[in-house]
Enzyme design. Sequence first.
Site, PDB file in Angstrom:
ATOM      1  N   HIS A  14     -14.688 -34.486  92.053  1.00 12.70           N
ATOM      2  CA  HIS A  14     -15.377 -35.358  92.160  1.00 12.70           C
ATOM      3  C   HIS A  14     -15.633 -36.720  91.020  1.00 12.70           C
ATOM      4  O   HIS A  14     -14.653 -36.333  89.724  1.00 12.70           O
ATOM      5  CB  HIS A  14     -16.865 -34.387  91.757  1.00 12.70           C
ATOM      6  N   ASP A  36     -19.460 -30.170  99.390  1.00 15.97           N
ATOM      7  CA  ASP A  36     -18.966 -30.491 100.637  1.00 15.97           C
ATOM      8  C   ASP A  36     -18.270 -29.158 101.095  1.00 15.97           C
ATOM      9  O   ASP A  36     -18.211 -29.310 102.631  1.00 15.97           O
ATOM     10  CB  ASP A  36     -18.517 -31.780 101.257  1.00 15.97           C
TER      11      ASP A  36
HETATM   12  C1  SDX Z   1     -19.525 -36.631  97.500  1.00 18.46           C
HETATM   13  O1  SDX Z   1     -20.603 -39.443  94.095  1.00 18.46           O
HETATM   14  C2  SDX Z   1     -21.321 -38.592  94.344  1.00 18.46           C
HETATM   15  O2  SDX Z   1     -22.781 -37.880  93.547  1.00 18.46           O
HETATM   16  C3  SDX Z   1     -21.164 -37.927  95.419  1.00 18.46           C
HETATM   17  C4  SDX Z   1     -21.999 -37.217  96.285  1.00 18.46           C
HETATM   18  C5  SDX Z   1     -23.435 -36.738  96.205  1.00 18.46           C
HETATM   19  O3  SDX Z   1     -24.111 -35.736  96.434  1.00 18.46           O
HETATM   20  O4  SDX Z   1     -23.703 -38.282  96.573  1.00 18.46           O
HETATM   21  O5  SDX Z   1     -21.458 -35.901  95.166  1.00 18.46           O
HETATM   22  C6  SDX Z   1     -21.329 -36.534  97.447  1.00 18.46           C
HETATM   23  O6  SDX Z   1     -19.178 -37.628  98.230  1.00 18.46           O
HETATM   24  C7  SDX Z   1     -18.948 -35.615  97.115  1.00 18.46           C
HETATM   25  C8  SDX Z   1     -17.079 -35.494  96.806  1.00 18.46           C
HETATM   26  C9  SDX Z   1     -16.816 -35.355  98.481  1.00 18.46           C
HETATM   27  N1  SDX Z   1     -15.596 -36.059  98.731  1.00 18.46           N
HETATM   28  C10 SDX Z   1     -14.984 -35.066  98.633  1.00 18.46           C
HETATM   29  O7  SDX Z   1     -15.212 -34.031  98.785  1.00 18.46           O
HETATM   30  C11 SDX Z   1     -12.735 -36.024  98.903  1.00 18.46           C
HETATM   31  C12 SDX Z   1     -12.305 -35.073  98.268  1.00 18.46           C
HETATM   32  N2  SDX Z   1     -12.524 -35.549  97.072  1.00 18.46           N
HETATM   33  C13 SDX Z   1     -11.491 -36.279  96.132  1.00 18.46           C
HETATM   34  O8  SDX Z   1     -11.689 -37.730  97.311  1.00 18.46           O
HETATM   35  C14 SDX Z   1     -11.571 -37.071  95.017  1.00 18.46           C
HETATM   36  O9  SDX Z   1     -12.400 -36.044  94.672  1.00 18.46           O
HETATM   37  C15 SDX Z   1     -12.913 -38.213  94.880  1.00 18.46           C
HETATM   38  C16 SDX Z   1     -13.437 -38.943  95.884  1.00 18.46           C
HETATM   39  C17 SDX Z   1     -14.584 -36.753  95.392  1.00 18.46           C
HETATM   40  C18 SDX Z   1     -12.870 -38.452  93.639  1.00 18.46           C
HETATM   41  O10 SDX Z   1     -11.870 -38.811  93.674  1.00 18.46           O
HETATM   42  P1  SDX Z   1     -11.228 -39.536  91.754  1.00 18.46           P
HETATM   43  O11 SDX Z   1     -12.125 -40.688  91.786  1.00 18.46           O
HETATM   44  O12 SDX Z   1      -9.918 -39.913  91.933  1.00 18.46           O
HETATM   45  O13 SDX Z   1     -11.566 -38.651  91.251  1.00 18.46           O
HETATM   46  P2  SDX Z   1     -10.475 -38.286  89.554  1.00 18.46           P
HETATM   47  O14 SDX Z   1     -10.693 -39.505  89.174  1.00 18.46           O
HETATM   48  O15 SDX Z   1     -11.648 -37.168  89.382  1.00 18.46           O
HETATM   49  O16 SDX Z   1      -9.475 -37.337  90.164  1.00 18.46           O
HETATM   50  C19 SDX Z   1      -8.555 -37.360  89.186  1.00 18.46           C
HETATM   51  C20 SDX Z   1      -7.581 -36.576  89.279  1.00 18.46           C
HETATM   52  C21 SDX Z   1      -6.426 -38.044  90.011  1.00 18.46           C
HETATM   53  O17 SDX Z   1      -5.340 -37.691  90.438  1.00 18.46           O
HETATM   54  P3  SDX Z   1      -4.317 -38.611  89.035  1.00 18.46           P
HETATM   55  O18 SDX Z   1      -4.683 -39.797  89.000  1.00 18.46           O
HETATM   56  O19 SDX Z   1      -5.698 -38.200  87.512  1.00 18.46           O
HETATM   57  O20 SDX Z   1      -3.170 -37.439  88.857  1.00 18.46           O
HETATM   58  O21 SDX Z   1      -7.155 -35.541  90.321  1.00 18.46           O
HETATM   59  C22 SDX Z   1      -7.292 -36.029  91.403  1.00 18.46           C
HETATM   60  C23 SDX Z   1      -6.814 -37.493  91.443  1.00 18.46           C
HETATM   61  O22 SDX Z   1      -5.770 -38.496  92.836  1.00 18.46           O
HETATM   62  N3  SDX Z   1      -7.706 -35.468  92.314  1.00 18.46           N
HETATM   63  C24 SDX Z   1      -7.429 -34.971  93.971  1.00 18.46           C
HETATM   64  C25 SDX Z   1      -8.567 -34.343  94.652  1.00 18.46           C
HETATM   65  N4  SDX Z   1      -8.880 -35.038  93.800  1.00 18.46           N
HETATM   66  C26 SDX Z   1      -9.592 -36.192  92.801  1.00 18.46           C
HETATM   67  N5  SDX Z   1      -6.185 -34.578  94.302  1.00 18.46           N
HETATM   68  C27 SDX Z   1      -6.159 -33.706  94.673  1.00 18.46           C
HETATM   69  N6  SDX Z   1      -7.023 -33.041  96.269  1.00 18.46           N
HETATM   70  C28 SDX Z   1      -8.387 -33.318  95.686  1.00 18.46           C
HETATM   71  N7  SDX Z   1      -9.174 -33.721  96.531  1.00 18.46           N
END
Ligand code: SDX
Length: 394
Positions: free
Chosen positions: A270, A328
């Site tokens: 998140h 989710d």
């Molecule tokens: C919602 O914003 C909100 O409030 C949204 C929401 C709402 O109520 O409106 O809460 C609803 O959208 C929830 C999120 C739903 N999306 C998913 O579940 C999709 C899977 N999640 C990822 O796509 C991701 O976690 C995001 C998009 C939610 C956040 O992505 P970010 O901004 O890249 O997350 P981050 O910066 O915290 O990531 C840190 C690290 C990164 O790796 P590094 O570059 O540090 O090595 O973690 C990695 C990311 O690549 N990472 C993941 C991951 N999510 C982040 N790696 C593997 N699997 C994942 N799911």
Amino acid sequence: TTGMCTFDPGFTSTGACQSQITFIDGKKGVLVYRGYSIDDLAEKGDFIDATYLLLHGELPTKSQREKFNFELTHHSLVHEQLIKFFQGFKHDAHPMAIMVGVVGALAAFYSDSADIGNPAERMRSCLRLIAKMPTLAAIAYKTSIGQPIVYPRNDLSYSENFLHMLFAVPTETYKIDPELARALEIILVLHMDHEQNASTSTVRTAGSSQANPFACIASGIAALWGPAHGGANEAVLRMLEVIGHVENIPDALERAKDKNDPFRLMGFGHRVYKTYDPRAKIMRSVCHGVLKAAKKENDPLLKIALELERIATSDEYFIKRGLYPNVDFYSGITLRAMGIPVSMYTVLFAVARTVGWVSQWKEMAEDPVPRISRPRQMYLGVMQRGFVSVESRG
Ligand code: SDX
């Protein structure tokens, strides 16, 4: 800054949006609507309580509840001309594509509630949008499966009406399961608002230009649809099905860690929460309750989800990055057990989030100093260059 742009919704010089509606503590996993914890609202409140609270800032008294419920109920019909729009879509159109279109089209029907500067018209738009979303969602679903549409009923609660419009058929009486209706109430409350997420920021930005409120909510639906945002609930279920049939959990987790692999652990991670999303915990218990009521406690996808959560939340890669289940992760399994088709998961999220979108749109519209959102950027392009005629461009 968020990525390449300094996100400044144009409301303050600090580059951050100000609001009194929802507070999130991403480190502690806290979510509060107008001062009330999401845990209390989900456990002790209901849809009417939470909706009134987000819109008006206070929990409603008994008489305020009755009046508010009456107002919402009496806005639940949609113009008969609008129903014809649904015939224009391909039979297999994604319901979110339909919702973007028909909610935007509401702007062509309700010009008596489009004046963003008029408090009574603002509130009428909020009520119309909250009340009509389930009706439009149900029409999109019924049309897609070739069943006759079911009109809302004034004797049913918001959630009962939604289930009735989704699942009733003319050939027999649809019996509303109170446990299912209660589970839906909680799911709607959990998804109602979440501070300045991508879709809410989209609504605020669109609203800051004083655009038509129905068009602004259509822009929020478009933003929510993405799998990185509200579309994740649908993506989680498809991911669990893949893991259940093709991939084993350790391999799936290794793929999720590989930046070059497009596979992502959907429902995990998140932008704000770096610990457990408080809504995910509540969602997991609602999931167990719905599966029990549906006598599907042995749902194989639940077993996979629980095992995935167990392994991932003890894995260094996920712990170090603060990646935990979000709202989710369990919603897809729950909605499937409730009989809601996968294609409708994000639509249901949009129905719920409409309450937050209109509450935040109203808060923005009430700002005594309305300003258009105008995000800035860090320009990384080339600066001044002399023009080169086409003959000398090589
Ligand atoms: C919602 O914003 C909100 O409030 C949204 C929401 C709402 O109520 O409106 O809460 C609803 O959208 C929830 C999120 C739903 N999306 C998913 O579940 C999709 C899977 N999640 C990822 O796509 C991701 O976690 C995001 C998009 C939610 C956040 O992505 P970010 O901004 O890249 O997350 P981050 O910066 O915290 O990531 C840190 C690290 C990164 O790796 P590094 O570059 O540090 O090595 O973690 C990695 C990311 O690549 N990472 C993941 C991951 N999510 C982040 N790696 C593997 N699997 C994942 N799911």
